[in-house]
Design a protein around this motif. Structure first.
Motif, PDB file in Angstrom:
ATOM      1  N   ILE B  11      -6.732  27.938  37.775  1.00 52.68           N
ATOM      2  CA  ILE B  11      -7.568  27.910  36.577  1.00 52.68           C
ATOM      3  C   ILE B  11      -7.244  26.606  35.861  1.00 52.68           C
ATOM      4  O   ILE B  11      -6.088  26.384  35.494  1.00 52.68           O
ATOM      5  N   ARG B  12      -8.242  25.771  35.713  1.00 54.55           N
ATOM      6  CA  ARG B  12      -7.980  24.464  35.088  1.00 54.55           C
ATOM      7  C   ARG B  12      -8.911  24.221  33.911  1.00 54.55           C
ATOM      8  O   ARG B  12     -10.135  24.196  34.071  1.00 54.55           O
ATOM      9  N   GLY B  13      -8.305  24.064  32.754  1.00 49.64           N
ATOM     10  CA  GLY B  13      -9.053  23.704  31.542  1.00 49.64           C
ATOM     11  C   GLY B  13     -10.233  24.604  31.250  1.00 49.64           C
ATOM     12  O   GLY B  13     -11.318  24.117  30.912  1.00 49.64           O
ATOM     13  N   VAL B  14     -10.032  25.909  31.361  1.00 46.51           N
ATOM     14  CA  VAL B  14     -11.158  26.824  31.138  1.00 46.51           C
ATOM     15  C   VAL B  14     -11.325  27.125  29.642  1.00 46.51           C
ATOM     16  O   VAL B  14     -10.385  27.555  28.979  1.00 46.51           O
ATOM     17  N   SER B  15     -12.511  26.854  29.133  1.00 44.10           N
ATOM     18  CA  SER B  15     -12.851  27.170  27.744  1.00 44.10           C
ATOM     19  C   SER B  15     -14.078  28.063  27.744  1.00 44.10           C
ATOM     20  O   SER B  15     -14.944  27.934  28.604  1.00 44.10           O
ATOM     21  N   LYS B  16     -14.106  28.962  26.776  1.00 38.48           N
ATOM     22  CA  LYS B  16     -15.259  29.860  26.709  1.00 38.48           C
ATOM     23  C   LYS B  16     -15.635  30.090  25.254  1.00 38.48           C
ATOM     24  O   LYS B  16     -14.794  30.434  24.424  1.00 38.48           O
ATOM     25  N   THR B  17     -16.883  29.873  24.935  1.00 41.04           N
ATOM     26  CA  THR B  17     -17.383  30.105  23.585  1.00 41.04           C
ATOM     27  C   THR B  17     -18.385  31.251  23.620  1.00 41.04           C
ATOM     28  O   THR B  17     -19.257  31.295  24.480  1.00 41.04           O
ATOM     29  N   TYR B  18     -18.207  32.185  22.712  1.00 35.78           N
ATOM     30  CA  TYR B  18     -19.152  33.294  22.589  1.00 35.78           C
ATOM     31  C   TYR B  18     -20.080  33.030  21.415  1.00 35.78           C
ATOM     32  O   TYR B  18     -19.655  32.509  20.395  1.00 35.78           O
ATOM     33  N   ALA B  19     -21.305  33.459  21.542  1.00 27.56           N
ATOM     34  CA  ALA B  19     -22.191  33.441  20.381  1.00 27.56           C
ATOM     35  C   ALA B  19     -21.977  34.755  19.628  1.00 27.56           C
ATOM     36  O   ALA B  19     -21.866  35.806  20.237  1.00 27.56           O
ATOM     37  N   SER B  20     -21.846  34.680  18.316  1.00 27.74           N
ATOM     38  CA  SER B  20     -21.732  35.909  17.533  1.00 27.74           C
ATOM     39  C   SER B  20     -22.605  35.777  16.291  1.00 27.74           C
ATOM     40  O   SER B  20     -23.176  34.720  16.037  1.00 27.74           O
ATOM     41  N   GLU B  21     -22.680  36.861  15.528  1.00 28.88           N
ATOM     42  CA  GLU B  21     -23.513  36.833  14.319  1.00 28.88           C
ATOM     43  C   GLU B  21     -23.057  35.755  13.348  1.00 28.88           C
ATOM     44  O   GLU B  21     -23.857  35.203  12.595  1.00 28.88           O
ATOM     45  N   HIS B  22     -21.747  35.498  13.343  1.00 26.40           N
ATOM     46  CA  HIS B  22     -21.209  34.522  12.394  1.00 26.40           C
ATOM     47  C   HIS B  22     -21.025  33.158  13.044  1.00 26.40           C
ATOM     48  O   HIS B  22     -20.127  32.408  12.691  1.00 26.40           O
ATOM     49  N   VAL B  25     -17.909  31.623  18.608  1.00 26.64           N
ATOM     50  CA  VAL B  25     -16.485  31.948  18.552  1.00 26.64           C
ATOM     51  C   VAL B  25     -15.834  31.388  19.810  1.00 26.64           C
ATOM     52  O   VAL B  25     -16.292  31.653  20.924  1.00 26.64           O
ATOM     53  N   LEU B  26     -14.791  30.602  19.603  1.00 29.74           N
ATOM     54  CA  LEU B  26     -14.074  30.043  20.743  1.00 29.74           C
ATOM     55  C   LEU B  26     -13.059  31.080  21.218  1.00 29.74           C
ATOM     56  O   LEU B  26     -12.095  31.400  20.524  1.00 29.74           O
ATOM     57  N   ALA B  27     -13.297  31.633  22.418  1.00 26.90           N
ATOM     58  CA  ALA B  27     -12.416  32.693  22.919  1.00 26.90           C
ATOM     59  C   ALA B  27     -11.256  32.105  23.719  1.00 26.90           C
ATOM     60  O   ALA B  27     -10.127  32.568  23.627  1.00 26.90           O
ATOM     61  N   LEU B  28     -11.545  31.080  24.503  1.00 26.35           N
ATOM     62  CA  LEU B  28     -10.516  30.425  25.311  1.00 26.35           C
ATOM     63  C   LEU B  28     -10.603  28.927  25.085  1.00 26.35           C
ATOM     64  O   LEU B  28     -11.694  28.374  24.990  1.00 26.35           O
ATOM     65  N   ALA B  63     -19.771  32.828  32.871  1.00 24.26           N
ATOM     66  CA  ALA B  63     -19.713  31.391  33.101  1.00 24.26           C
ATOM     67  C   ALA B  63     -18.867  30.768  31.996  1.00 24.26           C
ATOM     68  O   ALA B  63     -18.858  31.250  30.866  1.00 24.26           O
ATOM     69  N   ALA B  64     -18.116  29.733  32.329  1.00 21.87           N
ATOM     70  CA  ALA B  64     -17.266  29.077  31.331  1.00 21.87           C
ATOM     71  C   ALA B  64     -17.128  27.604  31.688  1.00 21.87           C
ATOM     72  O   ALA B  64     -17.430  27.195  32.811  1.00 21.87           O
ATOM     73  N   ARG B 215      -6.318  33.893  19.338  1.00 22.13           N
ATOM     74  CA  ARG B 215      -7.564  33.179  19.619  1.00 22.13           C
ATOM     75  C   ARG B 215      -7.650  31.838  18.904  1.00 22.13           C
ATOM     76  O   ARG B 215      -7.289  31.768  17.735  1.00 22.13           O
ATOM     77  N   PRO B 216      -8.154  30.785  19.507  1.00 25.36           N
ATOM     78  CA  PRO B 216      -8.602  30.707  20.900  1.00 25.36           C
ATOM     79  C   PRO B 216      -7.441  30.760  21.889  1.00 25.36           C
ATOM     80  O   PRO B 216      -6.444  30.079  21.707  1.00 25.36           O
ATOM     81  N   GLY B 217      -7.624  31.566  22.928  1.00 27.18           N
ATOM     82  CA  GLY B 217      -6.534  31.854  23.840  1.00 27.18           C
ATOM     83  C   GLY B 217      -6.128  30.690  24.727  1.00 27.18           C
ATOM     84  O   GLY B 217      -6.955  29.946  25.224  1.00 27.18           O
ATOM     85  N   GLN B 218      -4.821  30.589  24.866  1.00 26.09           N
ATOM     86  CA  GLN B 218      -4.224  29.600  25.757  1.00 26.09           C
ATOM     87  C   GLN B 218      -2.935  30.229  26.237  1.00 26.09           C
ATOM     88  O   GLN B 218      -2.328  31.007  25.499  1.00 26.09           O
ATOM     89  N   ILE B 219      -2.494  29.868  27.425  1.00 20.84           N
ATOM     90  CA  ILE B 219      -1.216  30.423  27.864  1.00 20.84           C
ATOM     91  C   ILE B 219      -0.111  29.560  27.276  1.00 20.84           C
ATOM     92  O   ILE B 219      -0.070  28.347  27.493  1.00 20.84           O
ATOM     93  N   ILE B 220       0.740  30.184  26.448  1.00 21.52           N
ATOM     94  CA  ILE B 220       1.716  29.375  25.725  1.00 21.52           C
ATOM     95  C   ILE B 220       3.142  29.579  26.215  1.00 21.52           C
ATOM     96  O   ILE B 220       4.001  28.770  25.937  1.00 21.52           O
ATOM     97  N   GLU B 221       3.379  30.666  26.937  1.00 21.21           N
ATOM     98  CA  GLU B 221       4.738  30.881  27.413  1.00 21.21           C
ATOM     99  C   GLU B 221       4.687  31.664  28.716  1.00 21.21           C
ATOM    100  O   GLU B 221       3.811  32.517  28.905  1.00 21.21           O
ATOM    101  N   GLU B 222       5.625  31.355  29.604  1.00 21.21           N
ATOM    102  CA  GLU B 222       5.663  32.065  30.888  1.00 21.21           C
ATOM    103  C   GLU B 222       7.055  32.617  31.129  1.00 21.21           C
ATOM    104  O   GLU B 222       8.051  31.978  30.779  1.00 21.21           O
TER     105      GLU B 222
END
Lengths: 268, 267
Positions: B11-22, B25-28, B63-64, B215-222
């Motif tokens: 998974i490389r540089g995956v970003s996902k934006t949702y459309a919402s009423e407000h 929204v950046l989910a990833l 799709a993202a 949010r927006p989600g990112q993996i920050i620790e493993e």
């Protein structure tokens, strides 16, 4: 439970079901017998039964009932088929939906019987007018219910099917339509009721035969026993048709939650 | 150990934006993660951090932006190489247990005799012999999830994507199901990517745990988990080794949950 017990309990259940009807008939009879209302306006149940028997003997009921049922059935089948197709297309194509939605919304609450004189003008007196009226009345609940059933398909079902190797075209018969079936049957039950309403109404306004015409004619001539007999016959047929559809639905949708549980009244 | 480490999911540089009423929204945001072949990786994080979204992107359902590759090839939509199990079971309610499990095999075009062999073996694996003709509505939550797992295993996917698979089950059933999943994984060594909010579950099952930010989600620790899987649960979960890693992961998730909470208070 022994066989005899089983028989007794099912007999009791049957009795409980018909009890309200018997009571209804009894009250009706008492009202007539006491002379509370004019016998001309409300014939006694016995007189109606006699008229019904007479109509059967003369073959009048059978002939006209066949005509009415034919009109109702053809309109229902055509309306259901087109309604399902339009509902599916609305869910499939945004363009189609944008065109159709205002028409559906605009005509949904229109009483279709208001169009019968117009149909009579276009299609004349008889079968086509009655069938067209039934068709239109059945079409709308079928469209609305089919569309609802398809668009409420849970995403996870679609995704699961896709991850298991289902292609886009196969999703329609295997997932979307299957998911819509309970709604389609709900629409069908509404449409079935409408089909009788519209067939009878059309016959009263624009027909030379059919049960609707029969009821109307006897009413006009003041033969209320016979008018009531016609109505009673229609009530029985409509009730039986509805039961058959309900039983068929339960058989076909055994997998569905509603197939097992009758709506229960709340206790206490 | 001479395990050859081969990346299975990248998974490389995956970003996902949702459309919402407000508004959008950046989910990833620019999420990176590599899962190696045969690895069991869990993603944990505060609710609403986008962890399920990431799983759906890997599944090919959403799709993202960015890239997701399986065996080095970018994915194009859903595929049978990635089997999915959802929290809400997602069984086809109009199909029996048998037909649900056979669904993927039919799409595959297997002949009936082959299908029957696989279905009856899997029905045995999930311990539901005798329930083949039941419909999903007649099953308990645990049974439904067993069927969902069997249905996914039937197509023999190289990758399992699990979206909070036991989240809807009661505590006892959940533990039993975790043990079953662990057993299946030890036998098949499939690559697993699981999303969960249950830290204990993640530690109990995974090789590696990724903590996702608010949010927006990112993996920050493993966290790498190296526990002896041969040990029985009651011994493992009370061990110091288990609890020290559990506590570290829990603290990491809690920090993110607090961040998310503060943000919600502000808005």
């Amino acid at each position: 439970m022994t066989k005899a017990d089983e028989f007794m309990s099912s007999a009791r259940r049957g009795l409980v079901r018909v009890a309200p009807l018997i009571l209804f008939g009894l009250i009706w009879h008492i009202i007539c017998a006491t002379g509370l209302v004019n016998k001309d306006f409300l014939p006694a149940p016995g007189a109606v039964a006699a008229a019904l028997a007479d109509l059967f003997k003369g073959g009048e009921i059978t002939k006209n009932l066949t005509i009415t049922l034919f009109r109702a059935a053809v309109g229902l089948v055509l309306g259901a088929a087109c309604g399902i197709w339009i509902g599916v297309m609305m869910a499939r194509s945004r363009h189609f939906r944008e065109y159709v939605t205002p028409i559906v919304g605009g005509t949904y609450s229109l009483p279709k019987s208001a169009l019968i004189p117009l149909f009579a003008l276009w299609f004349g007196i008889g079968n086509v007018t009655a069938i067209a009226a039934v068709f239109l009345a059945c079409l709308l609940p079928m469209i609305v219910n089919t569309y609802h059933g398809v668009v409420t398909t849970p995403k996870v079902l679609v995704w699961s099917a896709e991850a298991l190797g289902t292609g886009e075209r196969e999703l329609w018969p295997r997932i979307f339509i299957r998911n819509a079936l309970p709604d389609i049957f709900t629409g069908l039950r509404i449409a079935l009721g409408f089909s009788f309403v519209l067939a009878i109404s059309a016959e009263m306004i624009a027909s030379t035969n059919g049960i609707g015409k029969l009821i109307f004619m006897y009413g006009e001539n003041g033969n209320y026993d016979y008018m009531f007999a016609g109505i009673a016959c229609m009530v029985i047929v409509a009730f039986l048709a509805d039961r058959v559809l309900v039983i068929l639905t339960k058989r076909l949708l055994v997998w569905h939650e509603s197939a097992v549980t009758e709506p229960e009244t709340r206790r206490r | 150990m001479l395990d050859l480490v081969r990346p299975k999911i990248e998974i490389r540089g995956v970003s996902k934006t949702y459309a919402s009423e407000h508004g959008p929204v950046l989910a990833l945001r620019g999420t990176d993660l590599t899962v190696n072949e045969g690895e069991f990786v869990s993603i944990v994080g505060p609710s609403g951090c986008g962890k399920s979204t990431l799983l759906y992107v890997v599944g090919g359902f959403l799709a993202a932006d960015g890239e997701v590759a399986v065996d080095g090839a970018p994915i194009k939509g859903p595929g049978t190489d990635r089997g999915v199990v959802f929290q809400e079971y997602a069984l086809f309610p109009w199909l029996t247990v048998h037909d649900n499990i056979a669904f993927g095999l039919e799409r595959q075009g297997l002949v009936a005799s082959e299908r029957e062999k696989i279905v009856s073996r899997l029905v045995g694996v999930i311990g539901l012999a005798g329930f083949e003709k039941r419909y999903p509505r007649e099953l308990s939550g645990g049974m439904k999830q067993r069927v969902a797992i069997a249905r996914t295993l039937a197509r023999d996917p190289a990758i399992l994507l699990l979206d909070e698979p036991f989240g809807a089950l009661d505590a006892q059933t959940r533990e039993i199901m975790q043990d079953e999943l662990l057993r299946i994984w030890l036998e098949t060594r499939k690559t697993v990517l699981m999303v969960t909010h249950d830290v204990t579950e993640a530690v109990y099952l995974s090789n590696r745990i990724c903590v996702m930010s608010a949010r927006p989600g990112q993996i920050i620790e493993e966290f790498t988990v190296s526990l002896d899987r041969g040990r029985p649960r009651e011994e493992l979960v009370v061990s110091e080794q288990f609890n020290s890693i559990r506590n570290r992961v829990w603290l990491s998730v809690r920090r993110q949950a607090l961040v998310a909470g503060e943000r919600n208070d502000e808005s």
